[in-house]
Design an enzyme around this catalytic site. Structure first.
Site, PDB file in Angstrom:
ATOM      1  N   PRO A   1       0.826  -1.201   0.000  1.00  0.00           N
ATOM      2  CA  PRO A   1       0.000   0.000   0.000  1.00  0.00           C
ATOM      3  C   PRO A   1       0.865   1.258   0.000  1.00  0.00           C
ATOM      4  O   PRO A   1       1.833   1.356   0.748  1.00  0.00           O
ATOM      5  CB  PRO A   1      -0.791  -0.130   1.308  1.00  0.00           C
ATOM      6  CG  PRO A   1      -0.806  -1.601   1.591  1.00  0.00           C
ATOM      7  CD  PRO A   1       0.514  -2.105   1.107  1.00  0.00           C
ATOM      8  N   GLU A   2       0.522   2.206  -0.859  1.00  0.00           N
ATOM      9  CA  GLU A   2       1.265   3.459  -0.933  1.00  0.00           C
ATOM     10  C   GLU A   2       0.432   4.575  -0.313  1.00  0.00           C
ATOM     11  O   GLU A   2      -0.671   4.341   0.180  1.00  0.00           O
ATOM     12  CB  GLU A   2       1.650   3.747  -2.381  1.00  0.00           C
ATOM     13  CG  GLU A   2       2.589   2.685  -2.933  1.00  0.00           C
ATOM     14  CD  GLU A   2       3.276   3.099  -4.230  1.00  0.00           C
ATOM     15  OE1 GLU A   2       3.372   4.309  -4.503  1.00  0.00           O
ATOM     16  OE2 GLU A   2       3.721   2.206  -4.972  1.00  0.00           O
TER      17      GLU A   2
ATOM     18  N   HIS B   1      -5.352 -14.358   9.828  1.00  0.00           N
ATOM     19  CA  HIS B   1      -4.445 -13.216   9.770  1.00  0.00           C
ATOM     20  C   HIS B   1      -5.029 -11.948  10.389  1.00  0.00           C
ATOM     21  O   HIS B   1      -4.466 -10.867  10.207  1.00  0.00           O
ATOM     22  CB  HIS B   1      -3.980 -12.918   8.336  1.00  0.00           C
ATOM     23  CG  HIS B   1      -3.398 -14.096   7.625  1.00  0.00           C
ATOM     24  ND1 HIS B   1      -2.353 -14.825   8.142  1.00  0.00           N
ATOM     25  CD2 HIS B   1      -3.729 -14.684   6.447  1.00  0.00           C
ATOM     26  CE1 HIS B   1      -2.046 -15.815   7.294  1.00  0.00           C
ATOM     27  NE2 HIS B   1      -2.864 -15.751   6.276  1.00  0.00           N
TER      28      HIS B   1
ATOM     29  N   ARG C   1       1.301 -11.088   5.743  1.00  0.00           N
ATOM     30  CA  ARG C   1       2.761 -11.234   5.719  1.00  0.00           C
ATOM     31  C   ARG C   1       3.444 -10.705   6.980  1.00  0.00           C
ATOM     32  O   ARG C   1       4.640 -10.861   7.160  1.00  0.00           O
ATOM     33  CB  ARG C   1       3.325 -10.526   4.477  1.00  0.00           C
ATOM     34  CG  ARG C   1       2.773 -11.114   3.181  1.00  0.00           C
ATOM     35  CD  ARG C   1       3.420 -10.532   1.963  1.00  0.00           C
ATOM     36  NE  ARG C   1       4.827 -10.922   1.850  1.00  0.00           N
ATOM     37  CZ  ARG C   1       5.619 -10.568   0.840  1.00  0.00           C
ATOM     38  NH1 ARG C   1       5.140  -9.817  -0.144  1.00  0.00           N
ATOM     39  NH2 ARG C   1       6.870 -10.963   0.804  1.00  0.00           N
TER      40      ARG C   1
ATOM     41  N   LYS D   1      23.817  15.276  -6.053  1.00  0.00           N
ATOM     42  CA  LYS D   1      23.380  13.875  -5.993  1.00  0.00           C
ATOM     43  C   LYS D   1      23.584  13.200  -7.352  1.00  0.00           C
ATOM     44  O   LYS D   1      23.169  13.725  -8.382  1.00  0.00           O
ATOM     45  CB  LYS D   1      21.902  13.797  -5.621  1.00  0.00           C
ATOM     46  CG  LYS D   1      21.552  14.343  -4.239  1.00  0.00           C
ATOM     47  CD  LYS D   1      21.961  13.375  -3.153  1.00  0.00           C
ATOM     48  CE  LYS D   1      21.438  13.850  -1.793  1.00  0.00           C
ATOM     49  NZ  LYS D   1      21.860  12.960  -0.703  1.00  0.00           N
TER      50      LYS D   1
END
Length: 270
Positions: free
Chosen positions: A2-3, A90, A109, A151
């Protein structure tokens, strides 16, 4: 994984059921998540929930005595159901409310987490080095430009660094760079201020659009079959290797940057 938009939609989905409610019980069935669930989370029992907030991809369930700090990890989901409904496989944490509902945290997980933040202590270590939120005025082109000078790492890796800006995950980094016409392999220090202005605007636009699209799923957080996962989005490059670019019709290419699959158009992105 999930973002930020998925986490923001989760916050919007659960907040109406939690805010102003009182926690009657916290049942921890599996304490070994990414980190052990601390015993201090029980301090929230019998406390009113003042608000549900988000920082980066962490959700805060705030009370007067402290906050439950929760992260969905790679597979975590939350749903709000009646207390009487049996647990599913779960379901590791249940936060029961005096209204007869419960917030269920499910994580197959077990890379998610539930921690405790005391109002009298320093912020948790995982929160101290976070950059600005991308959808606030604090995040602008000057942030990216100043932090990028010198960078040599790819610009895609740079904008996915949570110390630079939080919540620009893989999907949204790919999409924002495409809309900005920036090659994801380009060194971050070689991108001009003008192009960072465009990239900043597109990051905000892409994330806001994803959150708006996810708003159509909010009702699902109160369904017994669980909360929504990824919501339907129209993606321009992510996951489209070999497909024709919608702008120039050249094939979308894929390369691995920072151990993440990266998608770009060699014609549109320079």
């Amino acid at each position: 994984m999930p973002e930020l938009p998925e986490v923001e939609v989760t916050k919007l989905g659960i907040a109406p059921f939690l805010e102003g409610n009182v926690i009657s019980k916290i049942a921890v069935y599996q304490p070994q998540l990414r980190w052990m669930v601390p015993d201090e989370v029980q301090l929230a029992c019998q406390q009113a929930i003042n608000s549900v907030t988000r920082r980066a991809k962490y959700l805060f369930i705030n009370t007067d005595v402290g906050a439950l700090v929760m992260h969905l990890g790679m597979s975590g989901k939350m749903r709000v159901v009646d207390i009487g409904l049996p647990r599913k496989k779960h379901d590791h944490i249940e936060i029961e409310l005096v209204t007869g509902k419960k917030l269920v945290f499910n994580d197959a997980r077990r890379f998610g987490s539930c921690l405790w933040q005391s109002p009298t202590e320093l912020p948790l270590k995982i929160l101290r080095s976070l950059g600005p939120e991308p959808l606030t005025d604090e995040f602008d082109a000057s942030v990216l430009f100043s932090k990028s000078r010198g960078k040599v790492s790819p610009v895609k890796s740079f904008i996915m660094d949570n110390a630079v800006v939080v919540g620009v995950g893989n999907i949204y980094a790919n999409e924002s760079l495409f809309k900005s016409g920036i090659d994801p392999r380009r060194a971050a220090g070689k991108v001009s201020l003008k192009r960072y202005k465009l990239l900043t605007n597109n990051i905000k636009e892409v994330l806001a659009s994803a959150i708006n699209q996810g708003g159509t799923t909010l009702k699902d957080f109160a369904q017994a079959d669980g909360s929504p996962g990824y919501f339907a989005q129209h993606l321009l490059v992510y996951g489209r290797a070999g497909d024709d670019c919608e702008v120039c019709q050249r094939p979308i290419r894929s390369v691995v940057i920072g151990q993440r699959n990266t998608f770009y158009c060699i014609q549109c992105q320079k």
